[in-house]
Design a protein around this motif. Structure first.
Motif, PDB file in Angstrom:
ATOM      1  N   SER A 114      47.629  15.878  29.848  1.00 33.52           N
ATOM      2  CA  SER A 114      47.962  16.952  28.869  1.00 33.52           C
ATOM      3  C   SER A 114      49.342  17.394  29.032  1.00 33.52           C
ATOM      4  O   SER A 114      50.235  17.731  27.950  1.00 33.52           O
ATOM      5  N   ASP A 120      46.753  12.756  23.598  1.00 32.72           N
ATOM      6  CA  ASP A 120      45.817  13.846  23.109  1.00 32.72           C
ATOM      7  C   ASP A 120      44.193  13.155  23.329  1.00 32.72           C
ATOM      8  O   ASP A 120      43.181  13.781  23.712  1.00 32.72           O
ATOM      9  N   SER A 121      44.222  12.060  22.728  1.00 36.63           N
ATOM     10  CA  SER A 121      42.542  11.257  22.478  1.00 36.63           C
ATOM     11  C   SER A 121      42.005  11.191  24.032  1.00 36.63           C
ATOM     12  O   SER A 121      40.932  11.257  24.415  1.00 36.63           O
ATOM     13  N   THR A 124      40.922  14.471  25.494  1.00 34.26           N
ATOM     14  CA  THR A 124      39.808  15.135  24.655  1.00 34.26           C
ATOM     15  C   THR A 124      38.584  14.161  25.068  1.00 34.26           C
ATOM     16  O   THR A 124      37.479  14.539  25.602  1.00 34.26           O
ATOM     17  N   GLU A 125      38.863  12.953  25.440  1.00 36.88           N
ATOM     18  CA  GLU A 125      37.704  12.181  26.068  1.00 36.88           C
ATOM     19  C   GLU A 125      37.381  12.430  27.336  1.00 36.88           C
ATOM     20  O   GLU A 125      36.160  12.359  27.804  1.00 36.88           O
ATOM     21  N   ALA A 128      35.391  15.726  27.007  1.00 34.57           N
ATOM     22  CA  ALA A 128      34.081  15.476  26.481  1.00 34.57           C
ATOM     23  C   ALA A 128      33.033  14.838  27.731  1.00 34.57           C
ATOM     24  O   ALA A 128      31.982  15.324  27.690  1.00 34.57           O
ATOM     25  N   THR A 162      42.747  22.842  28.567  1.00 33.01           N
ATOM     26  CA  THR A 162      43.724  21.779  27.967  1.00 33.01           C
ATOM     27  C   THR A 162      43.033  21.330  26.646  1.00 33.01           C
ATOM     28  O   THR A 162      44.035  21.175  25.733  1.00 33.01           O
ATOM     29  N   GLN A 163      42.080  21.883  26.318  1.00 36.02           N
ATOM     30  CA  GLN A 163      41.543  21.657  24.959  1.00 36.02           C
ATOM     31  C   GLN A 163      41.315  23.144  24.359  1.00 36.02           C
ATOM     32  O   GLN A 163      40.639  23.299  23.236  1.00 36.02           O
ATOM     33  N   ARG A 389      51.218  23.734  26.184  1.00 37.80           N
ATOM     34  CA  ARG A 389      49.981  24.078  25.946  1.00 37.80           C
ATOM     35  C   ARG A 389      49.669  25.616  25.817  1.00 37.80           C
ATOM     36  O   ARG A 389      50.482  26.336  26.581  1.00 37.80           O
TER      37      ARG A 389
END
Length: 392
Positions: A114, A120-121, A124-125, A128, A162-163, A389
């Motif tokens: 991040s 980004d993906s 995110t993964e 998740a 980060t999200q 961020r």
């Protein structure tokens, strides 16, 4: 988190009866060849992703662009499900059930990727996956399914940031990550510290490493955003309805008392009780600064300036990174830390850094400026900063 904790002991943990327990050491395996993009020269089997993440985070904090090879190596360690192991010797081979992935490596890598941007993906993964292995008490253990501990829960909280996720809303049932941390907070009669996790008898015991990590997380900060802040006097006070803010203050009061005499935390390793613990002291500096400001962290910070260079030299990139984070959290110049340039020393453990005088194509920026001026034409440069961020 202490450098040692992220290496062989925890990375070799296996889940037995819901508790992370160090595995029995197997016969030594051949030392893997070191990837060119990796920071450090030691065996990365147990800490490759961790030390790489810390190095990238520290460089981000001092506004240094890491080499592309270093970022690519870290990104290439991720499994298809979003998780990271401590180290993948062959990233071209798909992750399988034999490869142990863990929350600490995944959360640290998410924060590092991040910070550097452009992934980004992947971030995110990773987050998740972390959410998918959250325990019923709201926290995380080192290994998926392991009992929640303060260190793992704290580093995952940093990844959630980060999200831009609201940590109290990341729940399993009614339990959030902060609920898990508060369960590990000790009363003032026991110093107000945090425990790593309950022992075999279900009792909580003060743990300085866990306390430093939990104070930062409960304060709403993380590896990327830790900075000096005064949130009130560092005194311990019990409360019938303990809040995360109160628990963070209590934990910081415990750390302040622990470093008051000598300026450092002592090792908790058997037989080494009178030895300084450099890594935990660096983490304590961050926690004290975040909760009590630079004044609260001054004594251990000055001790580190005088004594930590040899330790960091022996322990490699994660150690240099910890010192950089301690400097950054206190507003101290990491390029003159007791006479040591921490940034230079960290950079020297990794691949050749990107020269400030080179653009992405390798063409000298200053040559371009000179040529433009010689031709009598102005050259405009559009510099786009890396996405920042959102501060929690």
């Amino acid at each position: 988190m202490n450098v040692r904790r992220s290496a062989a002991v925890l990375a070799a943990a296996v889940v037995i009866g819901g508790t992370a327990t160090p595995a029995v050491a197997a016969s030594p395996s051949p030392k893997p060849s070191l990837p060119s993009g990796l920071y450090g020269s030691g065996d990365p089997t147990y800490d490759g992703v961790w030390r790489q993440s810390y190095a990238l985070i520290a460089l981000h904090r001092v506004h240094e662009n890491p080499p592309a090879a270093a970022v690519e190596w870290l990104a290439g360690q991720q499994c298809a499900n979003g998780a990271f192991p401590a180290f993948r010797a062959n990233p071209a081979k798909a992750c399988d059930a034999k490869l142990m992935v863990d929350t600490n490596s995944t959360a640290a890598a998410a924060q590092a990727l991040s910070a550097v941007g452009g992934h980004d993906s992947a971030v995110t993964e990773a987050v998740a996956w972390l959410k998918s292995v959250q325990n019923k008490d709201g926290g995380w253990g080192y290994a998926p399914g392991g009992a929640s501990d303060a260190n793992s829960t704290s580093v995952v909280i940093g990844a959630l940031h980060t999200q831009d996720l609201s940590v109290p809303e990341v729940r399993v049932g009614t339990k959030s990550p902060y609920d898990a941390l508060l369960k590990l907070s000790l009363p003032c009669a026991d110093g107000g510290a945090f425990a790593y996790q309950p022992d075999k008898k279900g009792e909580l015991r003060a743990n300085a490493d866990a306390t430093a990590a939990a104070v930062v997380a409960a304060s709403g900060r993380d590896l990327l955003t830790a900075k000096p802040d005064i949130r009130g006097e560092l005194t311990c006070a019990d409360a019938p309805d303990l809040t995360r803010t109160r628990a963070a203050t209590n934990g910081a009061a415990y750390l302040a008392a622990a470093v008051a005499k000598d300026g450092y935390l002592k090792s908790a390793l058997p037989g080494a009780e009178n030895q300084p613990d450099y890594g935990n002291t660096a983490d304590a500096v961050v926690a004290l600064a975040v909760q009590g400001g630079t004044g609260a962290a001054r004594k251990p910070l000055e001790w580190l300036k005088r004594n930590s260079a040899k330790w960091a030299e022996q322990n490699g990139p994660a150690a240099w990174a910890q010192l950089i984070l301690a400097a950054e959290a206190t507003g101290t110049d990491p390029r003159d830390f007791g006479g040591t340039d921490l940034v230079e020393r960290l950079t020297a453990t990794g691949p050749t850094p990107v020269s400030a005088s080179q653009d992405d194509s390798g063409t000298s920026v200053w040559w371009m400026v000179g040529a433009g001026l010689a031709a009598g034409a102005g050259i405009g440069f559009l510099l786009s900063a890396r996405n920042k961020r959102k501060q929690p």
